[in-house]
Design a protein around this motif. Structure first.
Motif, PDB file in Angstrom:
ATOM      1  N   MET A 152      55.465  34.139  19.866  1.00  9.29           N
ATOM      2  CA  MET A 152      54.970  34.787  21.059  1.00  9.29           C
ATOM      3  C   MET A 152      56.055  34.787  22.135  1.00  9.29           C
ATOM      4  O   MET A 152      56.837  33.857  22.237  1.00  9.29           O
ATOM      5  CB  MET A 152      53.752  34.056  21.575  1.00  9.29           C
ATOM      6  N   ASN A 153      56.021  35.780  22.940  1.00  8.48           N
ATOM      7  CA  ASN A 153      57.074  35.897  23.939  1.00  8.48           C
ATOM      8  C   ASN A 153      56.618  35.372  25.302  1.00  8.48           C
ATOM      9  O   ASN A 153      55.453  35.072  25.523  1.00  8.48           O
ATOM     10  CB  ASN A 153      57.561  37.337  24.046  1.00  8.48           C
ATOM     11  N   LYS A 154      57.570  35.268  26.206  1.00 13.12           N
ATOM     12  CA  LYS A 154      57.298  34.710  27.535  1.00 13.12           C
ATOM     13  C   LYS A 154      56.351  35.575  28.343  1.00 13.12           C
ATOM     14  O   LYS A 154      55.567  35.071  29.135  1.00 13.12           O
ATOM     15  CB  LYS A 154      58.598  34.537  28.303  1.00 13.12           C
ATOM     16  N   ASP A 155      56.435  36.890  28.166  1.00 16.55           N
ATOM     17  CA  ASP A 155      55.564  37.784  28.932  1.00 16.55           C
ATOM     18  C   ASP A 155      54.095  37.556  28.609  1.00 16.55           C
ATOM     19  O   ASP A 155      53.240  37.638  29.488  1.00 16.55           O
ATOM     20  CB  ASP A 155      55.930  39.244  28.676  1.00 16.55           C
ATOM     21  N   LEU A 156      53.796  37.265  27.359  1.00 13.69           N
ATOM     22  CA  LEU A 156      52.414  36.993  26.980  1.00 13.69           C
ATOM     23  C   LEU A 156      51.918  35.711  27.647  1.00 13.69           C
ATOM     24  O   LEU A 156      50.796  35.661  28.157  1.00 13.69           O
ATOM     25  CB  LEU A 156      52.300  36.882  25.462  1.00 13.69           C
ATOM     26  N   TYR A 157      52.754  34.681  27.674  1.00 16.50           N
ATOM     27  CA  TYR A 157      52.375  33.434  28.340  1.00 16.50           C
ATOM     28  C   TYR A 157      52.194  33.636  29.838  1.00 16.50           C
ATOM     29  O   TYR A 157      51.260  33.112  30.437  1.00 16.50           O
ATOM     30  CB  TYR A 157      53.424  32.346  28.096  1.00 16.50           C
ATOM     31  N   LYS A 158      53.077  34.404  30.450  1.00 13.82           N
ATOM     32  CA  LYS A 158      52.955  34.681  31.880  1.00 13.82           C
ATOM     33  C   LYS A 158      51.662  35.431  32.179  1.00 13.82           C
ATOM     34  O   LYS A 158      50.960  35.123  33.139  1.00 13.82           O
ATOM     35  CB  LYS A 158      54.142  35.512  32.371  1.00 13.82           C
ATOM     36  N   GLY A 159      51.347  36.409  31.349  1.00 17.86           N
ATOM     37  CA  GLY A 159      50.114  37.171  31.533  1.00 17.86           C
ATOM     38  C   GLY A 159      48.881  36.301  31.384  1.00 17.86           C
ATOM     39  O   GLY A 159      47.923  36.422  32.151  1.00 17.86           O
ATOM     40  N   ALA A 160      48.898  35.406  30.396  1.00 14.19           N
ATOM     41  CA  ALA A 160      47.764  34.510  30.189  1.00 14.19           C
ATOM     42  C   ALA A 160      47.607  33.556  31.367  1.00 14.19           C
ATOM     43  O   ALA A 160      46.478  33.283  31.810  1.00 14.19           O
ATOM     44  CB  ALA A 160      47.947  33.727  28.893  1.00 14.19           C
ATOM     45  N   LEU A 161      48.703  33.053  31.909  1.00 18.92           N
ATOM     46  CA  LEU A 161      48.631  32.160  33.066  1.00 18.92           C
ATOM     47  C   LEU A 161      48.131  32.891  34.301  1.00 18.92           C
ATOM     48  O   LEU A 161      47.341  32.335  35.083  1.00 18.92           O
ATOM     49  CB  LEU A 161      49.995  31.532  33.342  1.00 18.92           C
ATOM     50  N   ILE A 162      48.572  34.125  34.476  1.00 14.59           N
ATOM     51  CA  ILE A 162      48.097  34.911  35.622  1.00 14.59           C
ATOM     52  C   ILE A 162      46.600  35.155  35.507  1.00 14.59           C
ATOM     53  O   ILE A 162      45.856  35.016  36.487  1.00 14.59           O
ATOM     54  CB  ILE A 162      48.891  36.226  35.728  1.00 14.59           C
ATOM     55  N   MET A 163      46.126  35.517  34.319  1.00 12.75           N
ATOM     56  CA  MET A 163      44.695  35.767  34.123  1.00 12.75           C
ATOM     57  C   MET A 163      43.881  34.490  34.330  1.00 12.75           C
ATOM     58  O   MET A 163      42.813  34.516  34.936  1.00 12.75           O
ATOM     59  CB  MET A 163      44.443  36.338  32.731  1.00 12.75           C
ATOM     60  N   ALA A 164      44.373  33.358  33.832  1.00  4.31           N
ATOM     61  CA  ALA A 164      43.671  32.091  34.024  1.00  4.31           C
ATOM     62  C   ALA A 164      43.608  31.735  35.503  1.00  4.31           C
ATOM     63  O   ALA A 164      42.578  31.284  36.000  1.00  4.31           O
ATOM     64  CB  ALA A 164      44.360  30.984  33.235  1.00  4.31           C
ATOM     65  N   GLY A 165      44.696  31.947  36.219  1.00  2.00           N
ATOM     66  CA  GLY A 165      44.713  31.685  37.654  1.00  2.00           C
ATOM     67  C   GLY A 165      43.753  32.582  38.405  1.00  2.00           C
ATOM     68  O   GLY A 165      43.075  32.150  39.343  1.00  2.00           O
ATOM     69  N   LEU A 166      43.671  33.830  37.992  1.00  3.45           N
ATOM     70  CA  LEU A 166      42.745  34.767  38.617  1.00  3.45           C
ATOM     71  C   LEU A 166      41.300  34.358  38.400  1.00  3.45           C
ATOM     72  O   LEU A 166      40.484  34.394  39.326  1.00  3.45           O
ATOM     73  CB  LEU A 166      42.994  36.177  38.078  1.00  3.45           C
ATOM     74  N   VAL A 167      40.980  33.925  37.187  1.00  2.82           N
ATOM     75  CA  VAL A 167      39.617  33.478  36.888  1.00  2.82           C
ATOM     76  C   VAL A 167      39.269  32.247  37.717  1.00  2.82           C
ATOM     77  O   VAL A 167      38.180  32.166  38.295  1.00  2.82           O
ATOM     78  CB  VAL A 167      39.450  33.204  35.376  1.00  2.82           C
ATOM     79  N   VAL A 168      40.185  31.293  37.808  1.00  2.00           N
ATOM     80  CA  VAL A 168      39.942  30.089  38.609  1.00  2.00           C
ATOM     81  C   VAL A 168      39.748  30.457  40.074  1.00  2.00           C
ATOM     82  O   VAL A 168      38.847  29.942  40.741  1.00  2.00           O
ATOM     83  CB  VAL A 168      41.099  29.080  38.424  1.00  2.00           C
ATOM     84  N   ALA A 169      40.565  31.373  40.582  1.00  2.00           N
ATOM     85  CA  ALA A 169      40.434  31.790  41.977  1.00  2.00           C
ATOM     86  C   ALA A 169      39.089  32.472  42.228  1.00  2.00           C
ATOM     87  O   ALA A 169      38.456  32.239  43.268  1.00  2.00           O
ATOM     88  CB  ALA A 169      41.576  32.720  42.355  1.00  2.00           C
ATOM     89  N   LEU A 170      38.629  33.294  41.302  1.00  2.00           N
ATOM     90  CA  LEU A 170      37.330  33.946  41.459  1.00  2.00           C
ATOM     91  C   LEU A 170      36.179  32.952  41.434  1.00  2.00           C
ATOM     92  O   LEU A 170      35.230  33.060  42.213  1.00  2.00           O
ATOM     93  CB  LEU A 170      37.138  35.007  40.373  1.00  2.00           C
ATOM     94  N   VAL A 171      36.258  31.962  40.555  1.00  2.00           N
ATOM     95  CA  VAL A 171      35.196  30.955  40.477  1.00  2.00           C
ATOM     96  C   VAL A 171      35.159  30.125  41.752  1.00  2.00           C
ATOM     97  O   VAL A 171      34.096  29.903  42.335  1.00  2.00           O
ATOM     98  CB  VAL A 171      35.387  30.057  39.232  1.00  2.00           C
TER      99      VAL A 171
END
Length: 58
Positions: A1-20
């Motif tokens: 897996m590449n770095k962009d996929l990890y960055k995208g997953a971290l951004i999405m996880a951060g967004l979900v945490v911020a929404l909650v």
């Protein structure tokens, strides 16, 4: 897996945490409920029982 996929997953996880966190903060007694959830998690209450313990279903 590449770095962009990890960055995208971290951004999405951060967004979900911020929404909650934001939804807790904007609800009635949101900060109290958020602190109750934090205390419940740190004291070892199972995730399935947190809603009942903190009164999140009301």
């Amino acid at each position: 897996m590449n770095k962009d996929l990890y960055k995208g997953a971290l951004i999405m996880a951060g967004l979900v945490v911020a929404l909650v966190v934001g939804s807790f903060a904007l609800s009635d007694n949101g900060l109290q409920k958020a602190s109750c959830v934090g205390r419940a998690i740190t004291s070892g209450i199972s995730v399935g029982n947190i809603a009942a313990v903190c009164g999140l279903g009301r």
